[in-house]
Design a protein around this motif. Structure first.
Motif, mmCIF file in Angstrom:
data_model
loop_
_atom_site.group_PDB
_atom_site.id
_atom_site.type_symbol
_atom_site.label_atom_id
_atom_site.label_comp_id
_atom_site.label_asym_id
_atom_site.label_seq_id
_atom_site.Cartn_x
_atom_site.Cartn_y
_atom_site.Cartn_z
ATOM 1 N N GLU A 185 0.724 -1.101 -0.003
ATOM 2 C CA GLU A 185 -0.112 0.135 0.011
ATOM 3 C C GLU A 185 0.935 1.484 -0.025
ATOM 4 N N LEU A 186 1.947 1.281 0.680
ATOM 5 C CA LEU A 186 2.677 2.414 0.841
ATOM 6 C C LEU A 186 3.537 2.731 -0.570
ATOM 7 N N GLU A 187 4.159 1.565 -0.984
ATOM 8 C CA GLU A 187 4.761 1.763 -2.328
ATOM 9 C C GLU A 187 3.928 2.453 -3.548
ATOM 10 N N GLU A 188 2.801 1.675 -3.346
ATOM 11 C CA GLU A 188 1.689 2.369 -4.447
ATOM 12 C C GLU A 188 1.241 3.826 -4.093
ATOM 13 N N THR A 189 0.999 3.955 -2.881
ATOM 14 C CA THR A 189 0.643 5.448 -2.583
ATOM 15 C C THR A 189 1.926 6.589 -2.954
ATOM 16 N N LEU A 190 2.937 6.253 -2.287
ATOM 17 C CA LEU A 190 4.359 6.887 -2.597
ATOM 18 C C LEU A 190 4.289 7.154 -4.291
ATOM 19 N N ILE A 191 4.107 6.286 -4.743
ATOM 20 C CA ILE A 191 4.356 6.294 -6.514
ATOM 21 C C ILE A 191 3.161 7.410 -6.786
ATOM 22 N N GLN A 192 2.090 7.102 -6.204
ATOM 23 C CA GLN A 192 0.947 8.117 -6.485
ATOM 24 C C GLN A 192 1.147 9.495 -6.404
ATOM 25 N N LEU A 193 1.590 9.674 -5.020
ATOM 26 C CA LEU A 193 1.902 11.078 -4.534
ATOM 27 C C LEU A 193 2.925 11.664 -5.504
ATOM 28 N N ARG A 194 4.000 10.909 -5.841
ATOM 29 C CA ARG A 194 5.164 11.521 -6.456
ATOM 30 C C ARG A 194 4.561 12.070 -7.883
#
Length: 111
Positions: free
Chosen positions: A99-108
């Motif tokens: 979840e965090l990896e996907e969220t970080l990609i999306q936020l970037r």
């Protein structure tokens, strides 16, 4: 249609919709979560339950602030980190990691 993992409503409310503040919060979240996630991964791999507890506890409020379901997994990791229970923490960590990896990609991408 892309799946949105985060929810900025609490930050928008907190900042009274100040776009500069929101960008700063997102940038801080990206930096801190990337670092904390790496440290948590090391603690999980090394079965260092004290650090699992510590990093999960540190991450939990930010996860909740950004509306991530992973804060429930962080709570589980925090609790299991301070117990002597031999339950495997890898599954909870992997959910949080994904979840965090996907969220970080999306936020970037979004900011």
């Amino acid at each position: 249609m892309k799946k949105v993992f985060y929810n900025l409503s609490q930050i928008i409310e907190l900042s009274e919709n100040d776009s500069e503040f929101i960008k700063l919060m997102v940038a801080t979240f990206i930096t801190e979560m990337s670092s904390d996630l790496d440290a948590l991964a090391v603690a999980v791999l090394e079965k260092d339950r004290a650090n699992v507890h510590s990093y999960a506890q540190k991450m939990k409020p930010s996860l909740e602030l950004f509306g991530l379901k992973g804060h429930h997994m962080a709570l589980k990791l925090e609790t299991r980190g301070e117990s002597q229970d031999e339950k495997d923490i890898h599954e909870d960590f992997m959910y949080l990691h994904r979840e965090l990896e996907e969220t970080l990609i999306q936020l970037r991408r979004d900011f």
